[in-house]
Motif scaffolding. Sequence first.
Motif, PDB file in Angstrom:
ATOM      1  N   PRO A 162       0.799  -1.223   0.000  1.00  0.00           N
ATOM      2  CA  PRO A 162       0.000   0.000   0.000  1.00  0.00           C
ATOM      3  C   PRO A 162       0.835   1.277   0.000  1.00  0.00           C
ATOM      4  O   PRO A 162       1.725   1.445   0.822  1.00  0.00           O
ATOM      5  CB  PRO A 162      -0.827  -0.115   1.288  1.00  0.00           C
ATOM      6  N   LYS A 163       0.519   2.136  -0.968  1.00  0.00           N
ATOM      7  CA  LYS A 163       1.145   3.457  -1.073  1.00  0.00           C
ATOM      8  C   LYS A 163       0.075   4.412  -1.601  1.00  0.00           C
ATOM      9  O   LYS A 163      -0.614   4.093  -2.566  1.00  0.00           O
ATOM     10  CB  LYS A 163       2.333   3.429  -2.019  1.00  0.00           C
ATOM     11  N   PRO A 164      -0.045   5.575  -0.999  1.00  0.00           N
ATOM     12  CA  PRO A 164      -1.129   6.483  -1.395  1.00  0.00           C
ATOM     13  C   PRO A 164      -1.075   6.901  -2.864  1.00  0.00           C
ATOM     14  O   PRO A 164      -2.121   7.091  -3.488  1.00  0.00           O
ATOM     15  CB  PRO A 164      -0.969   7.676  -0.455  1.00  0.00           C
ATOM     16  N   GLU A 165       0.111   7.022  -3.414  1.00  0.00           N
ATOM     17  CA  GLU A 165       0.202   7.453  -4.819  1.00  0.00           C
ATOM     18  C   GLU A 165      -0.368   6.418  -5.791  1.00  0.00           C
ATOM     19  O   GLU A 165      -0.776   6.755  -6.903  1.00  0.00           O
ATOM     20  CB  GLU A 165       1.645   7.823  -5.201  1.00  0.00           C
ATOM     21  N   LYS A 166      -0.425   5.167  -5.386  1.00  0.00           N
ATOM     22  CA  LYS A 166      -0.998   4.124  -6.243  1.00  0.00           C
ATOM     23  C   LYS A 166      -2.503   4.281  -6.414  1.00  0.00           C
ATOM     24  O   LYS A 166      -3.086   3.740  -7.342  1.00  0.00           O
ATOM     25  CB  LYS A 166      -0.694   2.735  -5.674  1.00  0.00           C
ATOM     26  N   LEU A 167      -3.129   5.026  -5.516  1.00  0.00           N
ATOM     27  CA  LEU A 167      -4.573   5.249  -5.619  1.00  0.00           C
ATOM     28  C   LEU A 167      -4.921   6.216  -6.747  1.00  0.00           C
ATOM     29  O   LEU A 167      -6.045   6.197  -7.247  1.00  0.00           O
ATOM     30  CB  LEU A 167      -5.113   5.788  -4.292  1.00  0.00           C
ATOM     31  N   GLN A 168      -3.964   7.045  -7.148  1.00  0.00           N
ATOM     32  CA  GLN A 168      -4.265   8.102  -8.107  1.00  0.00           C
ATOM     33  C   GLN A 168      -4.803   7.560  -9.427  1.00  0.00           C
ATOM     34  O   GLN A 168      -5.745   8.117  -9.991  1.00  0.00           O
ATOM     35  CB  GLN A 168      -3.038   8.984  -8.356  1.00  0.00           C
ATOM     36  N   SER A 169      -4.247   6.475  -9.926  1.00  0.00           N
ATOM     37  CA  SER A 169      -4.738   5.948 -11.212  1.00  0.00           C
ATOM     38  C   SER A 169      -6.179   5.465 -11.084  1.00  0.00           C
ATOM     39  O   SER A 169      -6.984   5.662 -12.005  1.00  0.00           O
ATOM     40  CB  SER A 169      -3.830   4.837 -11.733  1.00  0.00           C
ATOM     41  N   LEU A 170      -6.538   4.862  -9.950  1.00  0.00           N
ATOM     42  CA  LEU A 170      -7.920   4.417  -9.746  1.00  0.00           C
ATOM     43  C   LEU A 170      -8.859   5.618  -9.658  1.00  0.00           C
ATOM     44  O   LEU A 170      -9.954   5.612 -10.241  1.00  0.00           O
ATOM     45  CB  LEU A 170      -8.023   3.577  -8.473  1.00  0.00           C
ATOM     46  N   ILE A 171      -8.423   6.655  -8.966  1.00  0.00           N
ATOM     47  CA  ILE A 171      -9.213   7.883  -8.847  1.00  0.00           C
ATOM     48  C   ILE A 171      -9.414   8.508 -10.218  1.00  0.00           C
ATOM     49  O   ILE A 171     -10.538   8.887 -10.589  1.00  0.00           O
ATOM     50  CB  ILE A 171      -8.520   8.873  -7.889  1.00  0.00           C
ATOM     51  N   ASP A 172      -8.337   8.603 -10.989  1.00  0.00           N
ATOM     52  CA  ASP A 172      -8.415   9.214 -12.329  1.00  0.00           C
ATOM     53  C   ASP A 172      -9.326   8.425 -13.258  1.00  0.00           C
ATOM     54  O   ASP A 172     -10.131   9.008 -13.991  1.00  0.00           O
ATOM     55  CB  ASP A 172      -7.025   9.332 -12.944  1.00  0.00           C
ATOM     56  N   ILE A 173      -9.205   7.106 -13.249  1.00  0.00           N
ATOM     57  CA  ILE A 173     -10.053   6.261 -14.108  1.00  0.00           C
ATOM     58  C   ILE A 173     -11.520   6.494 -13.773  1.00  0.00           C
ATOM     59  O   ILE A 173     -12.345   6.763 -14.654  1.00  0.00           O
ATOM     60  CB  ILE A 173      -9.674   4.775 -13.962  1.00  0.00           C
ATOM     61  N   ASN A 174     -11.857   6.391 -12.502  1.00  0.00           N
ATOM     62  CA  ASN A 174     -13.255   6.558 -12.107  1.00  0.00           C
ATOM     63  C   ASN A 174     -13.774   7.950 -12.452  1.00  0.00           C
ATOM     64  O   ASN A 174     -14.874   8.093 -12.990  1.00  0.00           O
ATOM     65  CB  ASN A 174     -13.419   6.299 -10.608  1.00  0.00           C
ATOM     66  N   SER A 175     -12.983   8.973 -12.170  1.00  0.00           N
ATOM     67  CA  SER A 175     -13.409  10.354 -12.431  1.00  0.00           C
ATOM     68  C   SER A 175     -13.579  10.610 -13.922  1.00  0.00           C
ATOM     69  O   SER A 175     -14.562  11.240 -14.346  1.00  0.00           O
ATOM     70  CB  SER A 175     -12.398  11.333 -11.843  1.00  0.00           C
ATOM     71  N   ASN A 176     -12.638  10.143 -14.728  1.00  0.00           N
ATOM     72  CA  ASN A 176     -12.703  10.373 -16.173  1.00  0.00           C
ATOM     73  C   ASN A 176     -13.858   9.622 -16.823  1.00  0.00           C
ATOM     74  O   ASN A 176     -14.549  10.168 -17.696  1.00  0.00           O
ATOM     75  CB  ASN A 176     -11.380  10.000 -16.842  1.00  0.00           C
ATOM     76  N   ILE A 177     -14.085   8.402 -16.414  1.00  0.00           N
ATOM     77  CA  ILE A 177     -15.202   7.650 -16.988  1.00  0.00           C
ATOM     78  C   ILE A 177     -16.527   8.261 -16.539  1.00  0.00           C
ATOM     79  O   ILE A 177     -17.460   8.378 -17.338  1.00  0.00           O
ATOM     80  CB  ILE A 177     -15.102   6.154 -16.646  1.00  0.00           C
ATOM     81  N   ALA A 178     -16.616   8.684 -15.293  1.00  0.00           N
ATOM     82  CA  ALA A 178     -17.829   9.342 -14.808  1.00  0.00           C
ATOM     83  C   ALA A 178     -18.106  10.606 -15.613  1.00  0.00           C
ATOM     84  O   ALA A 178     -19.253  10.874 -15.988  1.00  0.00           O
ATOM     85  CB  ALA A 178     -17.704   9.665 -13.322  1.00  0.00           C
ATOM     86  N   ALA A 179     -17.065  11.375 -15.890  1.00  0.00           N
ATOM     87  CA  ALA A 179     -17.230  12.592 -16.682  1.00  0.00           C
ATOM     88  C   ALA A 179     -17.743  12.256 -18.082  1.00  0.00           C
ATOM     89  O   ALA A 179     -18.644  12.925 -18.598  1.00  0.00           O
ATOM     90  CB  ALA A 179     -15.919  13.359 -16.773  1.00  0.00           C
ATOM     91  N   GLY A 180     -17.197  11.208 -18.684  1.00  0.00           N
ATOM     92  CA  GLY A 180     -17.661  10.796 -19.999  1.00  0.00           C
ATOM     93  C   GLY A 180     -19.101  10.334 -19.998  1.00  0.00           C
ATOM     94  O   GLY A 180     -19.878  10.661 -20.895  1.00  0.00           O
ATOM     95  N   LEU A 181     -19.474   9.583 -18.979  1.00  0.00           N
ATOM     96  CA  LEU A 181     -20.858   9.108 -18.878  1.00  0.00           C
ATOM     97  C   LEU A 181     -21.837  10.266 -18.679  1.00  0.00           C
ATOM     98  O   LEU A 181     -22.978  10.213 -19.133  1.00  0.00           O
ATOM     99  CB  LEU A 181     -20.994   8.115 -17.716  1.00  0.00           C
ATOM    100  N   SER A 182     -21.380  11.306 -18.002  1.00  0.00           N
ATOM    101  CA  SER A 182     -22.233  12.462 -17.714  1.00  0.00           C
ATOM    102  C   SER A 182     -22.181  13.506 -18.824  1.00  0.00           C
ATOM    103  O   SER A 182     -22.875  14.519 -18.755  1.00  0.00           O
ATOM    104  CB  SER A 182     -21.819  13.112 -16.397  1.00  0.00           C
ATOM    105  N   GLY A 183     -21.299  13.294 -19.812  1.00  0.00           N
ATOM    106  CA  GLY A 183     -21.158  14.248 -20.894  1.00  0.00           C
ATOM    107  C   GLY A 183     -20.361  15.482 -20.524  1.00  0.00           C
ATOM    108  O   GLY A 183     -20.460  16.514 -21.172  1.00  0.00           O
ATOM    109  N   ARG A 184     -19.559  15.363 -19.452  1.00  0.00           N
ATOM    110  CA  ARG A 184     -18.710  16.479 -19.035  1.00  0.00           C
ATOM    111  C   ARG A 184     -17.311  16.276 -19.603  1.00  0.00           C
ATOM    112  O   ARG A 184     -16.868  15.147 -19.755  1.00  0.00           O
ATOM    113  CB  ARG A 184     -18.634  16.556 -17.511  1.00  0.00           C
ATOM    114  N   PRO A 185     -16.602  17.389 -19.876  1.00  0.00           N
ATOM    115  CA  PRO A 185     -15.226  17.262 -20.386  1.00  0.00           C
ATOM    116  C   PRO A 185     -14.255  16.815 -19.306  1.00  0.00           C
ATOM    117  O   PRO A 185     -14.472  16.900 -18.162  1.00  0.00           O
ATOM    118  CB  PRO A 185     -14.887  18.662 -20.866  1.00  0.00           C
TER     119      PRO A 185
END
Length: 121
Positions: free
Chosen positions: A98-121
Amino acid sequence: MSHAANAYARTARESSSPREIEAQTLLMAARKLVEVQTNWAGADKRMHAALLFNRRLWTIFMSAAESNDNPQPVEVRQNIMNIAVFVMQRTIEMQTDPKPEKLQSLIDINSNIAAGLSGRP
């Protein structure tokens, strides 16, 4: 959960599109991961709970992508599967080292896909 909260949740489910529900759930998972990353305390209960929530969400996406009833093109379904495999691998890495920086890719994936699903840039 209170009666009012249950009623609100039921109304939200009934009035939201499946894409919006998916987007909101991805954002909820991202927020849980951000909370762990921001208040890093190592491999604690919060980290494991956030990873479990995210893994369960992506397991649902994997199952849907594998389903013969899924109307999405094969290429889209394969892309979802590839992302889900990465999410599962990163989750295992977080559990073993466990390292906090490893969470960033999971956060980015979820946020970016959510934005795409919502039609946000």
